[in-house]
Enzyme design. Structure first.
Site, PDB file in Angstrom:
ATOM      1  N   HIS A   1     -24.916 -32.450 -50.973  1.00 49.56           N
ATOM      2  CA  HIS A   1     -24.218 -33.009 -52.133  1.00 49.56           C
ATOM      3  C   HIS A   1     -22.788 -33.456 -51.787  1.00 49.56           C
ATOM      4  CE1 HIS A   1     -27.369 -31.498 -54.828  1.00 49.56           C
ATOM      5  NE2 HIS A   1     -27.190 -30.274 -54.383  1.00 49.56           N
TER       6      HIS A   1
HETATM    7  O1  RIB Z   1     -24.157 -29.706 -57.964  1.00 50.53           O
HETATM    8  C1  RIB Z   1     -23.701 -29.681 -56.632  1.00 50.53           C
HETATM    9  C2  RIB Z   1     -22.296 -29.220 -56.572  1.00 50.53           C
HETATM   10  O2  RIB Z   1     -22.212 -27.885 -57.080  1.00 50.53           O
HETATM   11  C3  RIB Z   1     -21.729 -29.147 -55.142  1.00 50.53           C
HETATM   12  O3  RIB Z   1     -20.361 -29.428 -55.166  1.00 50.53           O
HETATM   13  C4  RIB Z   1     -21.953 -27.721 -54.756  1.00 50.53           C
HETATM   14  O4  RIB Z   1     -20.973 -27.258 -53.811  1.00 50.53           O
HETATM   15  C5  RIB Z   1     -21.751 -27.022 -56.068  1.00 50.53           C
HETATM   16  O5  RIB Z   1     -20.356 -26.836 -56.237  1.00 50.53           O
END
Ligand code: RIB
Ligand code: CA
Length: 317
Positions: free
Chosen positions: A241
């Site tokens: 992500h």
């Molecule tokens: O939904 C993904 C996000 O949530 C990313 O930033 C992960 O590190 C969590 O913080």
């Protein structure tokens, strides 16, 4: 021309991989890390930021501690299932010898951005609490910051923390609302794109052909994440992500971007934290966000691996 960035972060496994990727990318100058509560408590987030920078021999990069709570909501404290008790999976890093710099992340962000208007890009990859407070505390901040490139939101995608909402936005939806309507140039990298960037266990095995503490860290840090994925999604993988946000700098061609009017639900009901784009332009409001609605995910993962291999070869025991 290298892009000067500050990463606002809640490390977090994929946050940590983002630091590594930034340091392995010649197109990027990582100016600082500001920490925020999210995946883990603020104390763990700050410790993890310091420890990971120490691992990659980059302790000269300042770390500044930020907000320990969302603006209104209580912390979710749910990150351990995905990020492990420490916040960086099964990796075991020594207590950092370096310390965060004095002061609060919100003041640091304001000071840095006002000192060099239109020079610094901020990459928020956790809840947007610090950014929202900087906007509210210093009216000149929104005009002085070059841009925000945010990992967060779920536009056409379902949510990953509620059926509708993505974790970062859901953790502090009120902060997201302030940021989305600040007038700052925003690029949003939502789950629609990030879930197409899955690091597999085979990828991690390939990286670990290199005998390096970096390769081992990627293996150990992603282990909990991959166990979680296998248990709930039936696939041994780890969605990159946060690291994907950096590809906006060095591989923008892999994305499908659209400009839309984007908002976030703060009504307090079941869809609170849901981000939505006005695709039919019925609200007749100007676009406020450039949204990454799709990405060539495997192309990004290959780029990520190549840069991790280069970084791993440069740092040995
Ligand atoms: O939904 C993904 C996000 O949530 C990313 O930033 C992960 O590190 C969590 O913080
Ligand atoms: Ca994060």
């Amino acid at each position: 021309m290298t892009k000067r960035i500050i990463i606002d972060t809640d490390p977090g496994v994929d946050d940590a991989l983002t630091f590594l990727l930034a340091l392995a990318s010649p197109e990027i100058k990582l100016e600082a890390l500001t920490t925020v509560q999210g995946n883990v408590t603020i104390e763990k987030a700050t410790r993890n930021a310091l420890s990971v920078l120490e691992l990659v021999q980059a302790s000269q990069i300042p770390v500044v501690q930020g907000c320990s709570h969302p603006l209104l909501k209580t912390p979710h404290n749910s990150g351990e299932a995905v990020h492990g008790q420490s916040g960086i999976g099964k990796s075991v890093l020594p207590e950092p010898t370096s310390k965060p710099i004095e002061g609060h992340a919100v003041d640091y962000l304001i000071e840095r951005v006002l000192a060099e208007p239109d020079e610094l890009s901020i990459f928020p990859i956790g809840p947007l609490t610090n950014i929202a407070l900087a906007i509210r505390k210093e009216p000149r901040f929104a005009k002085a910051v070059k841009e925000l490139v945010i990992m967060g939101g779920a536009i056409r995608s379902g949510g990953n923390i509620t059926p509708l909402a993505e974790f970062n936005i859901n953790e502090d939806p009120h902060a997201a609302h302030i940021v989305f309507h600040s007038g700052i140039p925003i690029t949003l990298v939502p789950l629609d794109a990030t879930y197409k960037c899955l690091l597999t266990s085979d990828d991690v095995e390939r990286l670990n052909k290199i005998d390096s503490p970096i390769a081992r860290f990627v293996r150990d840090a992603t282990a909990t994440y991959m166990d979680f994925y296998l248990k709930y999604e039936g696939f041994k993988g780890c969605a990159l992500h946060d690291p994907l946000t950096l590809a906006v700098i060095f591989a923008s061609e892999i994305f499908t971007f659209e400009d839309h009017y984007v908002d976030v639900d703060i009504s307090g009901g079941i869809s609170t934290g849901k981000t939505f784009a006005d695709f039919m332009r019925v609200a007749k409001k100007p676009s406020n966000i450039k949204v990454a609605l799709d990405v060539r995910g495997r192309d990004f993962v290959e780029l990520f691996l190549e840069r991790m291999e280069t970084l791993s070869r440069s740092i040995s025991d």
